[in-house]
Design a protein around this motif. Structure first.
Motif, PDB file in Angstrom:
ATOM      1  N   LEU A 106     -38.610 115.440-110.909  1.00  0.00           N
ATOM      2  CA  LEU A 106     -38.581 115.461-109.443  1.00  0.00           C
ATOM      3  C   LEU A 106     -39.792 116.221-108.908  1.00  0.00           C
ATOM      4  CD1 LEU A 106     -34.794 116.169-108.663  1.00  0.00           C
ATOM      5  CD2 LEU A 106     -36.012 114.029-108.268  1.00  0.00           C
ATOM      6  N   LEU A 107     -40.094 117.344-109.559  1.00  0.00           N
ATOM      7  CA  LEU A 107     -41.233 118.163-109.134  1.00  0.00           C
ATOM      8  C   LEU A 107     -42.559 117.464-109.434  1.00  0.00           C
ATOM      9  CD1 LEU A 107     -39.813 121.603-110.309  1.00  0.00           C
ATOM     10  CD2 LEU A 107     -40.255 120.938-107.937  1.00  0.00           C
ATOM     11  N   GLU A 108     -42.642 116.776-110.592  1.00  0.00           N
ATOM     12  CA  GLU A 108     -43.866 116.039-110.933  1.00  0.00           C
ATOM     13  C   GLU A 108     -44.134 114.922-109.921  1.00  0.00           C
ATOM     14  OE1 GLU A 108     -43.459 114.728-114.941  1.00  0.00           O
ATOM     15  OE2 GLU A 108     -43.816 116.718-115.788  1.00  0.00           O
ATOM     16  N   ASP A 109     -43.067 114.251-109.473  1.00  0.00           N
ATOM     17  CA  ASP A 109     -43.212 113.196-108.455  1.00  0.00           C
ATOM     18  C   ASP A 109     -43.751 113.778-107.149  1.00  0.00           C
ATOM     19  OD1 ASP A 109     -42.321 111.320-110.226  1.00  0.00           O
ATOM     20  OD2 ASP A 109     -40.286 111.198-109.420  1.00  0.00           O
ATOM     21  N   LYS A 110     -43.269 114.991-106.812  1.00  0.00           N
ATOM     22  CA  LYS A 110     -43.732 115.659-105.593  1.00  0.00           C
ATOM     23  C   LYS A 110     -45.211 116.026-105.715  1.00  0.00           C
ATOM     24  CE  LYS A 110     -42.798 117.357-101.482  1.00  0.00           C
ATOM     25  NZ  LYS A 110     -42.331 116.481-100.392  1.00  0.00           N
ATOM     26  N   ILE A 111     -45.602 116.500-106.904  1.00  0.00           N
ATOM     27  CA  ILE A 111     -47.008 116.835-107.158  1.00  0.00           C
ATOM     28  C   ILE A 111     -47.880 115.591-106.981  1.00  0.00           C
ATOM     29  CG2 ILE A 111     -48.650 117.492-108.982  1.00  0.00           C
ATOM     30  CD1 ILE A 111     -46.320 119.352-110.050  1.00  0.00           C
ATOM     31  N   ALA A 112     -47.415 114.464-107.517  1.00  0.00           N
ATOM     32  CA  ALA A 112     -48.165 113.202-107.401  1.00  0.00           C
ATOM     33  C   ALA A 112     -48.307 112.782-105.945  1.00  0.00           C
ATOM     34  CB  ALA A 112     -47.454 112.107-108.210  1.00  0.00           C
ATOM     35  N   ARG A 113     -47.247 113.021-105.132  1.00  0.00           N
ATOM     36  CA  ARG A 113     -47.314 112.662-103.701  1.00  0.00           C
ATOM     37  C   ARG A 113     -48.300 113.562-102.966  1.00  0.00           C
ATOM     38  NH1 ARG A 113     -41.844 111.514-104.331  1.00  0.00           N
ATOM     39  NH2 ARG A 113     -41.109 113.494-103.496  1.00  0.00           N
ATOM     40  N   TYR A 114     -48.300 114.859-103.318  1.00  0.00           N
ATOM     41  CA  TYR A 114     -49.278 115.779-102.724  1.00  0.00           C
ATOM     42  C   TYR A 114     -50.699 115.310-103.030  1.00  0.00           C
ATOM     43  CZ  TYR A 114     -45.835 119.425-101.469  1.00  0.00           C
ATOM     44  OH  TYR A 114     -44.809 120.135-100.888  1.00  0.00           O
ATOM     45  N   GLU A 115     -50.935 114.932-104.275  1.00  0.00           N
ATOM     46  CA  GLU A 115     -52.268 114.477-104.694  1.00  0.00           C
ATOM     47  C   GLU A 115     -52.672 113.214-103.945  1.00  0.00           C
ATOM     48  OE1 GLU A 115     -52.523 116.182-109.275  1.00  0.00           O
ATOM     49  OE2 GLU A 115     -51.696 114.175-108.920  1.00  0.00           O
ATOM     50  N   ASP A 144     -35.067 126.435-106.955  1.00  0.00           N
ATOM     51  CA  ASP A 144     -35.715 126.991-105.758  1.00  0.00           C
ATOM     52  C   ASP A 144     -36.925 126.151-105.346  1.00  0.00           C
ATOM     53  OD1 ASP A 144     -33.855 128.992-105.692  1.00  0.00           O
ATOM     54  OD2 ASP A 144     -35.145 130.513-106.641  1.00  0.00           O
ATOM     55  N   LEU A 145     -37.715 125.733-106.337  1.00  0.00           N
ATOM     56  CA  LEU A 145     -38.912 124.932-106.040  1.00  0.00           C
ATOM     57  C   LEU A 145     -38.530 123.589-105.427  1.00  0.00           C
ATOM     58  CD1 LEU A 145     -41.078 125.644-109.235  1.00  0.00           C
ATOM     59  CD2 LEU A 145     -41.581 126.378-106.889  1.00  0.00           C
ATOM     60  N   ILE A 146     -37.433 122.993-105.930  1.00  0.00           N
ATOM     61  CA  ILE A 146     -36.954 121.711-105.374  1.00  0.00           C
ATOM     62  C   ILE A 146     -36.530 121.887-103.919  1.00  0.00           C
ATOM     63  CG2 ILE A 146     -35.037 120.041-105.527  1.00  0.00           C
ATOM     64  CD1 ILE A 146     -35.310 120.329-108.625  1.00  0.00           C
ATOM     65  N   ILE A 147     -35.881 123.009-103.642  1.00  0.00           N
ATOM     66  CA  ILE A 147     -35.440 123.298-102.264  1.00  0.00           C
ATOM     67  C   ILE A 147     -36.659 123.600-101.376  1.00  0.00           C
ATOM     68  CG2 ILE A 147     -34.075 124.853-100.799  1.00  0.00           C
ATOM     69  CD1 ILE A 147     -32.345 123.073-102.609  1.00  0.00           C
ATOM     70  N   GLU A 148     -37.540 124.489-101.872  1.00  0.00           N
ATOM     71  CA  GLU A 148     -38.703 124.924-101.074  1.00  0.00           C
ATOM     72  C   GLU A 148     -39.610 123.742-100.690  1.00  0.00           C
ATOM     73  OE1 GLU A 148     -40.789 127.913-103.294  1.00  0.00           O
ATOM     74  OE2 GLU A 148     -38.981 129.174-103.476  1.00  0.00           O
ATOM     75  N   HIS A 149     -39.747 122.788-101.582  1.00  0.00           N
ATOM     76  CA  HIS A 149     -40.643 121.645-101.327  1.00  0.00           C
ATOM     77  C   HIS A 149     -39.898 120.441-100.743  1.00  0.00           C
ATOM     78  CE1 HIS A 149     -44.389 123.299-103.058  1.00  0.00           C
ATOM     79  NE2 HIS A 149     -43.545 124.063-103.725  1.00  0.00           N
ATOM     80  N   GLU A 150     -38.667 120.713-100.301  1.00  0.00           N
ATOM     81  CA  GLU A 150     -37.865 119.729 -99.546  1.00  0.00           C
ATOM     82  C   GLU A 150     -37.773 118.376-100.260  1.00  0.00           C
ATOM     83  OE1 GLU A 150     -39.640 119.636 -95.661  1.00  0.00           O
ATOM     84  OE2 GLU A 150     -38.701 121.537 -95.064  1.00  0.00           O
ATOM     85  N   ILE A 151     -37.439 118.447-101.547  1.00  0.00           N
ATOM     86  CA  ILE A 151     -37.304 117.222-102.351  1.00  0.00           C
ATOM     87  C   ILE A 151     -35.899 116.666-102.160  1.00  0.00           C
ATOM     88  CG2 ILE A 151     -37.303 116.273-104.695  1.00  0.00           C
ATOM     89  CD1 ILE A 151     -39.408 118.446-105.394  1.00  0.00           C
TER      90      ILE A 151
END
Length: 490
Positions: A106-115, A144-151
Motif C-alpha cells: 500500500l505504501l509502495e503504491d503511494k510512493i509511486a503515485r507521489y513520483e 501510522d504511515l498509512i494513516i498519515e498519507h491518507e491511504i
C-alpha cells in the motif's frame, strides 16, 4: 499508472487468454484467486524460457549441475531455514471492505503515485520512513504511515484500518493416511532449501570442487493474500534458482560476477537495456550480507524479476545444527574443512514470462492513404517463440495441402511448427504475427513446379522466394540456441 500503460497491460492480459497463453484457473467454476493455468502456447513459451535458463546455467558451466528436489520435505527443514518463525508479511485489513492488504505494498503504491505527480521529495521521505519501519519490524509505525498519507482501501474507498499484523505465508497439509496422528508438512515456499539439504549428496556423488553450483527449476507455493497484477503474484508459481557454493571471503567477488552474468542473460534476448535496472536492498534478509534485485519496467512500474543474494553460510550451518550432520567441504588446497558460503540467483519463471510478453507485444498501425490496417504482433525472440514456423497452403485443393504437409513433416523433426489452411492468407499471417511465429511458409502452385515457397518474416513482413531445400538452413540460423548462448560466453 498512465491510462496508456493501463490499457496496454489490460490488452496483454486479454491477448494472453485469446491466443492460448494464460487462462484463469478453474474458470468454468468462476476461477480461483491468484491461480492461473498456462494454455497450449503459454506452456511452449514457458518451456522455452526454462530451457534458456537451464542451458545457460548447466550446459554452459562445467561446475554447475542441476537437480529436481521434492516439493514435500521434512518439517524440521522449514524450522531450520527460519520459515516457520519468520516467513511473514505485514498485513492490514480494511474493516469496511473486509479486504486484506500488504502494508508495505500500500505504501509502495503511494510512493509511486507521489513520483508520478512529481512529488519526489515526498516519495523519498515516505520510502525512507517505510524502510526504517520494516527494518525495525515496527508494525505500529507502518499503520501510522498509512494513516498519515491518507491511504484508502481500493475497494471501499475508506480509511478504516485494523492494526498491522504478521501473516505466515506457508501452506500446510497433513502427511499420512489418517488425519489424526498424521504429521504436518508444508508445501515448499521456495526451492532453495531442497538444494541445501542435498549439498553433500551432490558434492560427493558429482565429485564437485568449490566453487560449484546447484541449479533447480521447480514449483513453490505461498499463501499470497493479494491477487493483483495478473501472474506477477500467485499462490502457485515456478522458480529458477542457482545456489553457488564458494570459499568464505570470496563471496562478494562472486556476488558481483553473478550480478553481471544474470543481467547479461536478460539483455541477450535483445531487450532494451533501459527496461532493466538494479535495485539494492536496504532491508537485508536475516541470512544475507548483500542483496540486489534485477527489476524490469512493467506497465505498472519497475518490479523485481530476479534476486541475487549473498546468503553467507547461514543455510548450511542451520541445517548442520538441526540435522546433526556435518555439511562441510574439505578443501585440499588449504588442507581444512569449512562450511561454504553461498551466492544465490533466483528468478521467477512467471514474472519473466510476463515481462517477455509485455516486451514483445506491439499494436501496429499499418494504415495507408487508401486503406485502414493494423496488426498485433509478438516480437518474441525466435528461441522463445512457441512455433518456429507456420506452413500455409495457399488453397485447400490442387495438391497444395499435400505438399505443405510434406514440408511440415520434415521440419517438425527439428522444430515445433504449426499448419494452418483456414481463412485467407492475410488473416493467417495476422494470426501467426499475434502468437509470435518468426516465419510463415506459403505453399502455392509454383511450389509444385519448382520446389520453391514464399517465406515471410514476422517483424519486417518482407517476403522472399526460396528453395524448399534451403528451409532448414534459413530457419535453423534464426532459431538456433547458439545465437543467444554464444553471446553469453563472450
Amino acid at each position: 499508472m498512465s491510462k496508456n500503460n493501463d490499457e496496454i497491460f489490460k490488452n496483454v492480459i486479454s491477448h494472453a487468454k485469446e491466443y492460448g497463453f494464460v487462462f484463469p484457473s478453474s474458470e468454468i467454476y468462476d476461477g480461483l484467486s491468484a491461480v492461473y493455468d498456462y494454455g497450449q502456447l503459454g506452456a511452449e513459451l514457458k518451456n522455452n524460457i526454462k530451457a534458456y535458463w537451464w542451458k545457460s546455467m548447466v550446459q554452459l558451466n562445467e561446475n554447475i549441475v542441476g537437480i529436481d528436489s521434492a516439493i514435500f520435505m521434512h518439517p524440521k527443514i522449514w524450522k531450520a531455514s527460519g520459515h516457520v518463525d519468520g516467513f511473514n508479511d505485514p498485513m492490514i485489513d480494511n474493516k469496511d471492505s473486509k479486504k486484506r492488504y500488504r502494508a508495505d505494498q500500500l505504501l509502495e503504491d503511494k510512493i509511486a503515485r507521489y513520483e508520478k505527480d512529481g512529488k519526489q521529495d515526498k516519495a523519498n521521505q515516505l520510502q525512507e520512513e517505510m524502510d526504517k519501519a520494516l527494518n525495525d519490524d515496527n508494525l505500529a509505525r507502518l499503520k501510522d504511515l498509512i494513516i498519515e498519507h491518507e491511504i484508502a482501501c481500493p475497494v471501499s474507498g475508506t480509511r478504516n484500518w485494523t492494526d498491522v499484523r504478521q501473516f505466515n505465508l506457508m501452506f500446510s497439509t497433513q502427511m499420512g493416511a489418517m488425519a489424526e496422528g498424521s504429521d504436518e508438512v508444508y508445501l515448499r515456499p521456495e526451492t532453495a532449501q531442497g538444494i541445501f539439504v542435498n549439498f553433500l549428496n551432490v558434492q560427493k556423488s558429482g565429485r564437485m570442487k568449490i566453487p560449484f553450483g546447484i541449479a533447480q527449476i521447480g514449483k513453490a507455493f505461498r499463501n499470497e493474500v493479494i491477487a493483483r497484477q495478473f501472474i506477477m503474484r500467485m499462490r502457485e508459481f515456478e522458480q529458477m534458482e542457482l545456489q553457488f557454493f564458494v570459499k568464505p571471503g570470496t563471496e562478494m567477488e562472486w556476488y558481483k560476477k553473478w550480478k553481471e552474468t544474470r543481467l547479461k542473460w536478460h539483455l541477450a534476448l535483445g531487450t532494451n537495456p533501459a527496461k532493466y535496472r538494479f535495485h539494492d536492498h536496504t532491508k537485508l534478509a536475516h541470512y544475507a550480507n548483500a542483496a540486489v534485485d534485477i527489476e524490469f519496467e512493467f506497465p505498472f512500474g519497475f518490479k523485481e524479476v530476479e534476486g541475487i543474494h549473498s546468503r553467507t553460510d547461514f543455510d548450511l550451518k542451520q541445517h548442520q545444527e538441526f540435522s546433526g550432520k556435518k555439511l562441510q567441504f574439505f578443501d585440499p588446497e588449504i588442507n581444512q574443512s569449512y562450511v561454504p558460503y553461498v551466492v544465490e540467483t533466483s528468478i521467477g519463471v512467471d514474472r519473466f514470462f510476463l515481462a517477455t510478453l509485455i516486451n514483445a507485444y506491439e499494436e501496429q498501425d499499418l494504415s495507408t492513404e487508401d486503406k485502414k490496417d493494423s496488426r498485433t504482433v509478438l516480437h518474441l525472440h525466435p528461441v522463445l517463440a512457441p512455433y518456429k514456423a507456420a506452413v500455409l497452403p495457399l488453397t485447400k485443393k490442387d495438391g497444395l495441402p499435400e505438399k505443405a504437409r510434406e514440408i511440415m513433416n520434415r521440419l517438425k523433426l527439428d522444430y515445433n511448427v504449426t499448419y494452418d489452411e483456414k481463412d485467407s492468407i492475410g488473416k493467417r499471417y495476422r494470426r501467426q504475427d499475434a502468437i509470435g511465429t518468426p516465419f510463415c511458409i506459403t505453399v502455392d502452385h509454383q511450389s509444385l513446379e519448382d520446389n520453391t515457397v514464399t517465406i515471410r518474416h514476422r517483424d519486417s513482413m518482407e517476403q522472399e522466394r526460396i528453395s524448399i531445400a534451403d528451409l532448414d538452413r534459413i530457419i535453423g540460423e534464426l532459431v538456433s540456441w547458439k545465437n543467444v548462448l554464444a553471446g553469453l560466453q563472450e
